[in-house]
Design an enzyme around this catalytic site. Structure first.
Site, PDB file in Angstrom:
ATOM      1  N   ARG A 177       4.026 -14.441  -0.803  1.00  0.00           N
ATOM      2  CA  ARG A 177       3.111 -13.401  -0.305  1.00  0.00           C
ATOM      3  C   ARG A 177       2.222 -13.905   0.832  1.00  0.00           C
ATOM      4  O   ARG A 177       1.033 -13.576   0.917  1.00  0.00           O
ATOM      5  CB  ARG A 177       2.220 -12.859  -1.434  1.00  0.00           C
ATOM      6  CG  ARG A 177       2.951 -12.166  -2.549  1.00  0.00           C
ATOM      7  CD  ARG A 177       3.642 -10.876  -2.083  1.00  0.00           C
ATOM      8  NE  ARG A 177       4.230 -10.217  -3.221  1.00  0.00           N
ATOM      9  CZ  ARG A 177       5.428 -10.552  -3.730  1.00  0.00           C
ATOM     10  NH1 ARG A 177       6.152 -11.494  -3.151  1.00  0.00           N
ATOM     11  NH2 ARG A 177       5.903  -9.914  -4.766  1.00  0.00           N
ATOM     12  N   SER A 249       0.738  -3.952  -6.550  1.00  0.00           N
ATOM     13  CA  SER A 249       0.004  -5.043  -7.206  1.00  0.00           C
ATOM     14  C   SER A 249      -1.243  -5.374  -6.402  1.00  0.00           C
ATOM     15  O   SER A 249      -1.151  -5.628  -5.200  1.00  0.00           O
ATOM     16  CB  SER A 249       0.863  -6.299  -7.273  1.00  0.00           C
ATOM     17  OG  SER A 249       2.016  -6.035  -8.016  1.00  0.00           O
ATOM     18  N   GLU A 345      -4.071  -9.099  -3.054  1.00  0.00           N
ATOM     19  CA  GLU A 345      -2.871  -9.069  -2.214  1.00  0.00           C
ATOM     20  C   GLU A 345      -3.094  -8.198  -0.964  1.00  0.00           C
ATOM     21  O   GLU A 345      -2.696  -8.589   0.130  1.00  0.00           O
ATOM     22  CB  GLU A 345      -1.698  -8.530  -3.050  1.00  0.00           C
ATOM     23  CG  GLU A 345      -0.352  -8.780  -2.418  1.00  0.00           C
ATOM     24  CD  GLU A 345       0.787  -8.207  -3.251  1.00  0.00           C
ATOM     25  OE1 GLU A 345       1.048  -8.736  -4.348  1.00  0.00           O
ATOM     26  OE2 GLU A 345       1.400  -7.238  -2.801  1.00  0.00           O
TER      27      GLU A 345
HETATM   28  C1  LIG Z   1       3.561   1.487  -5.029  1.00  0.00           C
HETATM   29  C2  LIG Z   1       3.585   0.223  -4.216  1.00  0.00           C
HETATM   30  C3  LIG Z   1       4.469  -0.779  -4.558  1.00  0.00           C
HETATM   31  C4  LIG Z   1       4.502  -1.967  -3.828  1.00  0.00           C
HETATM   32  N1  LIG Z   1       5.391  -2.941  -4.181  1.00  0.00           N
HETATM   33  C5  LIG Z   1       5.449  -4.093  -3.486  1.00  0.00           C
HETATM   34  C6  LIG Z   1       6.395  -5.097  -3.845  1.00  0.00           C
HETATM   35  O1  LIG Z   1       7.175  -4.955  -4.777  1.00  0.00           O
HETATM   36  N2  LIG Z   1       6.406  -6.254  -3.120  1.00  0.00           N
HETATM   37  C7  LIG Z   1       5.562  -6.445  -2.056  1.00  0.00           C
HETATM   38  O2  LIG Z   1       5.640  -7.513  -1.445  1.00  0.00           O
HETATM   39  N3  LIG Z   1       4.672  -5.495  -1.690  1.00  0.00           N
HETATM   40  C8  LIG Z   1       4.597  -4.334  -2.369  1.00  0.00           C
HETATM   41  N4  LIG Z   1       3.683  -3.369  -2.020  1.00  0.00           N
HETATM   42  C9  LIG Z   1       2.783  -3.611  -0.876  1.00  0.00           C
HETATM   43  C10 LIG Z   1       3.268  -3.013   0.455  1.00  0.00           C
HETATM   44  O3  LIG Z   1       4.268  -2.055   0.248  1.00  0.00           O
HETATM   45  C11 LIG Z   1       3.812  -4.093   1.393  1.00  0.00           C
HETATM   46  O4  LIG Z   1       2.868  -5.109   1.592  1.00  0.00           O
HETATM   47  C12 LIG Z   1       4.207  -3.511   2.759  1.00  0.00           C
HETATM   48  O5  LIG Z   1       4.854  -4.491   3.529  1.00  0.00           O
HETATM   49  C13 LIG Z   1       3.021  -2.968   3.536  1.00  0.00           C
HETATM   50  O6  LIG Z   1       3.541  -2.251   4.639  1.00  0.00           O
HETATM   51  P1  LIG Z   1       2.638  -1.237   5.452  1.00  0.00           P
HETATM   52  O7  LIG Z   1       3.420  -0.815   6.646  1.00  0.00           O
HETATM   53  O8  LIG Z   1       2.157  -0.160   4.567  1.00  0.00           O
HETATM   54  O9  LIG Z   1       1.452  -2.204   5.920  1.00  0.00           O
HETATM   55  P2  LIG Z   1      -0.109  -1.897   5.993  1.00  0.00           P
HETATM   56  O10 LIG Z   1      -0.654  -1.699   4.631  1.00  0.00           O
HETATM   57  O11 LIG Z   1      -0.386  -0.843   6.981  1.00  0.00           O
HETATM   58  O12 LIG Z   1      -0.624  -3.288   6.571  1.00  0.00           O
HETATM   59  C14 LIG Z   1      -0.572  -4.458   5.775  1.00  0.00           C
HETATM   60  C15 LIG Z   1      -1.017  -5.650   6.627  1.00  0.00           C
HETATM   61  O13 LIG Z   1      -0.077  -5.863   7.667  1.00  0.00           O
HETATM   62  C16 LIG Z   1      -0.693  -5.766   8.960  1.00  0.00           C
HETATM   63  N5  LIG Z   1       0.296  -5.113   9.823  1.00  0.00           N
HETATM   64  C17 LIG Z   1       0.979  -3.963   9.568  1.00  0.00           C
HETATM   65  N6  LIG Z   1       1.853  -3.722  10.554  1.00  0.00           N
HETATM   66  C18 LIG Z   1       1.729  -4.735  11.451  1.00  0.00           C
HETATM   67  C19 LIG Z   1       2.346  -5.052  12.690  1.00  0.00           C
HETATM   68  N7  LIG Z   1       3.298  -4.260  13.254  1.00  0.00           N
HETATM   69  N8  LIG Z   1       1.948  -6.169  13.353  1.00  0.00           N
HETATM   70  C20 LIG Z   1       0.991  -6.972  12.837  1.00  0.00           C
HETATM   71  N9  LIG Z   1       0.361  -6.724  11.670  1.00  0.00           N
HETATM   72  C21 LIG Z   1       0.730  -5.617  10.990  1.00  0.00           C
HETATM   73  C22 LIG Z   1      -1.942  -4.948   8.734  1.00  0.00           C
HETATM   74  O14 LIG Z   1      -2.926  -5.222   9.709  1.00  0.00           O
HETATM   75  C23 LIG Z   1      -2.348  -5.421   7.345  1.00  0.00           C
HETATM   76  O15 LIG Z   1      -3.014  -6.644   7.422  1.00  0.00           O
HETATM   77  C24 LIG Z   1       3.633  -2.154  -2.727  1.00  0.00           C
HETATM   78  C25 LIG Z   1       2.741  -1.134  -2.373  1.00  0.00           C
HETATM   79  C26 LIG Z   1       2.726   0.058  -3.111  1.00  0.00           C
HETATM   80  C27 LIG Z   1       1.795   1.154  -2.700  1.00  0.00           C
END
Ligand SMILES: Cc1cc2nc3c(=O)[nH]c(=O)nc-3n(C[C@H](O)[C@H](O)[C@H](O)COP(=O)(O)OP(=O)(O)OC[C@H]3O[C@@H](n4cnc5c(N)ncnc54)[C@H](O)[C@@H]3O)c2cc1C
Length: 349
Positions: A177, A249, A345
């Protein structure tokens, strides 16, 4: 550009919204506003956007799908979303292919695409919300796989020198992570990721009930059935953000010296832990929280899910600050009982 008023400007490759609500852009569904929200639809527009004086001179936050973010306040500057989509095979080597994916592509669409093209590997990562651009940030992982196993190169705009850079897998410094992007949050805007996707290889069915689910489904293991098994497990275990706000999480599984894990286990015999590296062990954060009696605990509309102890939820009208106060309560309770620090996280803003 006057951030005090609400206005929308649509340029050929991007859209700017002033005083924008972010409530619909984070899966906790907490209220927050950005002085300026910019959606970049065309990759070539990014350099132009980053050169706008207001953008250069104000705090910048990159937002993907908002599924790993907790907004405890408004953002006093620019929120930038990379909305460009696209998946294409750059080089087909027969047993594997190099695939370029734009940062705005939804992660789960890529998983579906890879299954449809008979690749193996991403099936365990099915149904993780969010964008491809965010996947390298915390090296998303689930059911025994991590995205780093399939990343060849991350392409990003490097704000420290105003140019596109291509970082190979080793340069991304991936770990559990974690990645270099988490440690240099103001430096890189990820624009695309190149994946090396195999067509042959081992399936991972030995993790967290996947094998048992396949047996219950009474099917042979292949990439599609493993994806189906993982999807069934996730749907049963995790609260759906479309129904109740959450970010998956909320805490990482703590990694501690093996001696520490063994000492806790002498006192709490049921503690699950796994060897993680030569001298370290990973503890189950969900078990730690649940053992403190916090599963289903509520402070107003901020709660610990009654479905999964690691997931904090918004029962309706919680603010991000209230969810963060609950997170602190959970951390303190676990620290007092087990002397273990839980690390959040999501990005807490
Ligand atoms: C129901 C649920 C289940 C989940 N299950 C998992 C799982 O099983 N495993 C897991 O690892 N995660 C899980 N997550 C967390 C999440 O889905 C991941 O971390 C995902 O990669 C976040 O993507 P996002 O586009 O929503 O990022 P955001 O939430 O928008 O951003 C997350 C971080 O990334 C940065 N960021 C986003 N895009 C960029 C970019 N293009 N360039 C630079 N920085 C950027 C943001 O500034 C922030 O710091 C879960 C979340 C939910 C809601």
């Amino acid at each position: 550009m006057n951030p005090r008023t609400t206005g929308v400007a649509t340029e050929p490759g991007y859209t700017i919204v002033e005083n924008a609500s972010l409530e619909g852009r984070n899966t906790f569904r907490v209220p927050a506003r950005a002085e300026i929200l910019i959606d970049v639809r065309k990759p070539e527009a990014l350099a132009e956007v980053l050169a706008i004086p207001y953008v250069r001179n104000n705090p910048l936050l990159i937002l993907g799908g908002g599924s790993n973010m907790l907004f405890t306040r408004d953002w006093p500057g620019v929120v930038l979303s990379i909305a460009a989509r696209g998946v294409r095979i750059l080089e087909d080597r027969g047993d594997a292919a190099l695939v370029r994916v734009e940062a705005g592509e939804p992660w789960n669409e890529l998983v579906s695409w890879s299954l449809g093209h008979n690749f193996i590997g991403l099936e365990n990562l099915v149904l993780i919300p969010g964008s491809v651009g965010a996947a390298p940030i915390q090296n998303i992982g689930a059911y025994g796989r991590e995205v780093r196993e399939f990343i060849a190169t991350v392409e990003a705009w490097d704000r420290s020198n105003g140019a596109i850079v291509r970082l190979d897998n080793a340069s991304c410094q991936f770990s559990y992570r974690d990645s270099r992007f988490k440690h240099e949050p103001d430096r890189y805007v990820i624009t695309a990721v190149d994946f090396l996707l195999p067509r042959t290889g081992e399936l991972r069915t030995d993790y967290a009930g996947v094998g048992a689910e396949l047996a219950a489904m009474n099917v042979e293991a292949n990439a599609r059935t493993v994806a189906e098994a993982v999807a069934r497990l996730r749907t049963r275990k995790l609260p759906n953000p479309a129904v109740i706000g959450n970010a998956g999480s909320f805490f990482k599984n703590p990694v501690v010296p093996v001696a520490t894990a063994e000492a806790i286990k002498r006192e709490f015999a049921a503690l699950p832990f796994w060897q993680a590296g030569e001298t370290t062990a990973k503890l189950s954060a969900a078990w730690l929280v649940e053992s403190c009696g916090l599963k289903g605990f509520r402070q107003g509309d901020a709660g610990v899910s009654s479905q999964h102890a690691l997931v904090l939820v918004n029962h309706g009208h919680a603010t991000g600050a209230q969810i963060w106060a609950l997170a602190e309560h959970v951390r303190n309770t676990v620290a007092n009982r087990f002397d273990v620090e839980l690390e959040p996280e999501p990005s807490v803003i």
